[in-house]
Design a protein around this motif. Structure first.
Motif, short mmCIF file in Angstrom:
data_model
loop_
_atom_site.label_atom_id
_atom_site.label_comp_id
_atom_site.label_asym_id
_atom_site.label_seq_id
_atom_site.Cartn_x
_atom_site.Cartn_y
_atom_site.Cartn_z
N ARG A 125 1.97 3.77 -3.09
CA ARG A 125 1.73 4.35 -1.60
C ARG A 125 2.18 3.44 -0.47
O ARG A 125 2.47 2.43 -0.85
N ALA A 126 2.09 3.80 -0.04
CA ALA A 126 2.50 3.17 1.63
C ALA A 126 1.73 2.10 1.94
O ALA A 126 0.53 2.16 1.69
N ASP A 127 2.69 1.71 2.65
CA ASP A 127 1.15 -0.22 3.41
C ASP A 127 0.69 0.40 4.23
O ASP A 127 1.19 1.39 5.52
N LEU A 151 -2.35 1.83 5.07
CA LEU A 151 -2.93 2.84 4.69
C LEU A 151 -4.37 2.65 5.30
O LEU A 151 -4.74 1.46 4.27
#
Lengths: 470, 108
Positions: free
Chosen positions: B25-27, B29
């Motif tokens: 997942r995206a950084d 979050l």
């Protein structure tokens, strides 16, 4: 982020260029400044062209209705000589039930003209249904990408209803759990299909809203002999404020004050899985309103055509309970069942009208359709089911994500002003932070920032000096 | 096989798939989001018979082919208006009375 996502993001510029049919690079002047009016004129459509496109699409020319009973309600407790006349532009009369049809109609017109097979939009809001409806009429395929559920597969009834309506209009709906990677999914879909990006934030979309401001000025001239003194706009990503204000200006209504209004959701994190279902509003709230005002270019296009800070004369917030109260008042006093999110501006207008002279005219600039799920009863029942306290009392005591306090009396409706100077400072800080390290803003950059933040070059220079001193 | 247990080829169904595992997942979050996978649900016409929980390909309304786990057959909607919240029921009565009283005071 994983390798595949990073690779897709690296191709972002090329994907968006193909999916929009034009290159934003042509309008860039520096790492900070760009030619905003040039971008807005790039579609070559006059406001009369846009009106003709919308008429052919079954969009616009919605009724503007005077709310005489609500006005008298406000006058019943306003100081003598106060209590402005309140009007509403009934945008729910558009085909898919909101002003978003105006945005969608222009994007779909452009997509069709340029020969795309379909369109894609990323939205959990009314815009999805608007794009799906317009695409159905134009014979284009349509994919709507929605942030719909938390990790338990539980979704706000308001969003689920919007999924349903998109499907009713024949769209493919891609429903996702919470997270900003929705943007990566949208890019992958654009690349896979070669469809047009019907972004909320393209110049086409914002041009579509200008007719709303234009019609308000025309209709108010016909009803009262003058443009309105105030227009109250439900504010989220900035398109509504931007397009309406530009349309008012194009109709010569330069004295009209534009007041943006958002539901206060401060303290809730917009990317949080657990906060996702603790909001009782999915749009028109500060979670979009503040970040998009202070950094519009966070949008899904390289440069956002919606730049609300340029056009706001005032920015106010109201609480969730106040909007539910105004929604119920609109039903019972005016025979108009609308909202709830679109009634954010209505709640603010009721509070503002009390403090304005009787001669003033306040236009609530939109309504949206309502129905099962997308209804103030459903929203309150869902809040309760998710552990939010709902009670009667002073709305000033409400805490977003914890409690909804419904006013006991209409006198309790009030607005809280957002400090625009603080937003301007934050905007300038964001603009500088997005330029390469060590970049010194030029005179042209300062002029651009002053226009974009609706202030003077001297004020921008002052903010830059302040930021440099840390 | 009935609608509760699975689908035939050609049925309108819903499938689920994981787009990103928690580690992908995206950084930046929030932690509660970062520890969850990013999941997706899409509807379409099943390309083969399958039981709930099995992998199946669907053809969506735009003609895309998507593979996922079968979660529902003839997926519908159950959202409602619900009961009236007790905090709202008296607003109409009270506000109508206020407007009437105001107009009486004004001699209208």
């Amino acid at each position: 982020m994983g390798g595949t996502s990073a690779a897709v993001l690296a191709r972002r510029g090329a994907i968006m260029k193909a999916a929009l049919g034009f290159d934003y690079a042509a309008f860039e002047r520096s790492p900070i400044a760009f030619d905003y009016e040039g971008l807005m004129a790039s579609h070559g459509l006059t406001i009369e062209d846009v009106r003709a496109i919308q008429r052919a699409a079954g969009v616009g020319d919605t009724p503007l209705i005077e709310l005489r009973n609500l006005t008298d309600l406000v006058r019943s407790y306003a100081p003598p000589g106060f209590g402005a006349r309140i009007f509403v532009k009934d945008e729910a009369a558009n085909l898919a039930g909101s002003f978003k049809d105006r945005r969608a109609s222009v994007s779909i017109h452009v997509a069709k003209e340029r020969g795309y097979d379909g369109v894609i939009a990323a939205t959990s809001g009314n815009y999805g249904a608007a794009v799906a409806s317009q695409a159905a009429r134009a014979g284009l395929k349509c994919i709507i990408v929605q942030e719909a559920f938390d990790s338990r597969h539980v979704g706000q009834p308001e969003i689920i209803e919007k999924s349903r309506l998109c499907e009713a209009f024949g769209a493919e709906v891609v429903q996702l759990t919470v997270g900003p990677e929705l943007f990566v999914v949208m890019l992958e879909l654009l690349e896979e299909t070669g469809y047009f990006a019907a972004s909320l934030y393209s110049p086409f979309g914002v041009a579509g809203i200008e007719t709303l401001g234009f019609e308000i000025a025309e209709q108010m001239r016909a009803l009262t002999g003058a443009p309105p003194s105030h227009v109250v706009v439900t504010h989220a990503g900035g398109g509504n404020t931007t397009g309406t204000a530009r349309g008012l200006a194009k109709a010569g209504a330069r004295e009209t004050q534009v007041v943006s209004a958002s539901v206060d959701l401060s303290g809730l994190h917009m990317a949080s899985d657990t906060d996702f279902n603790r909001k009782s509003f999915t749009t028109g709230h500060t979670g979009f309103g503040v970040p998009f005002a202070t950094w519009p270019d966070r949008a899904d296009v390289p440069r956002n055509a919606a730049r609300a800070l340029r056009y706001m004369d005032r920015y106010v917030t109201v609480s969730q309970g106040e909007v539910f109260y105004a929604t119920e008042a609109l039903c019972k006093l005016e025979g108009l069942e609308r909202g709830p999110s679109g009634n954010t501006a209505l709640a603010a207008a009721m509070a503002l009208a009390r403090d304005l002279p009787r001669e003033a005219t306040v236009v609530v600039q939109e309504t949206e359709y309502t129905g099962a799920g997308k209804h103030h009863w459903s929203q309150i029942a869902f809040a309760r089911a998710n552990g939010i306290e709902v009670r009667l009392g002073d709305p000033a005591e409400s805490v977003p994500g914890t409690s909804i306090v419904v006013p006991e009396w209409p006198e309790q409706l009030s607005v809280r002003d957002v400090d625009l100077e603080r937003l301007r400072r934050s905007y300038v800080r964001n603009a500088l932070a997005h330029a390469p390290e060590g970049y010194t803003p030029t005179e042209d950059d300062v002029r651009f920032l002053a226009e974009d933040a609706h202030t003077t070059p001297e004020a921008v220079e002052g903010i830059i000096r302040e930021l440099a001193q840390g | 096989m009935n609608e509760r247990t699975g689908c035939q080829a050609g049925d309108w169904v819903e499938v689920e798939r994981v787009v990103l595992e928690p580690g992908e997942r995206a950084d930046g979050l929030p932690e509660d989001t970062a520890r969850q996978p990013l999941k997706m649900w899409v509807k379409g016409f099943a390309r083969a018979a399958a039981r709930i929980g099995e992998k199946v390909e669907v053809e969506t309304m735009t003609g895309r082919v998507v593979e996922g786990t079968l979660t529902d057959v003839l997926p519908g909607y159950t959202h409602t208006f619900g009961r009236p919240p007790k905090e709202l029921v008296a607003i109409g009565r009270d506000l109508r009375a206020r407007v009437a009283a105001y107009r009486a005071r004004e001699g209208r």
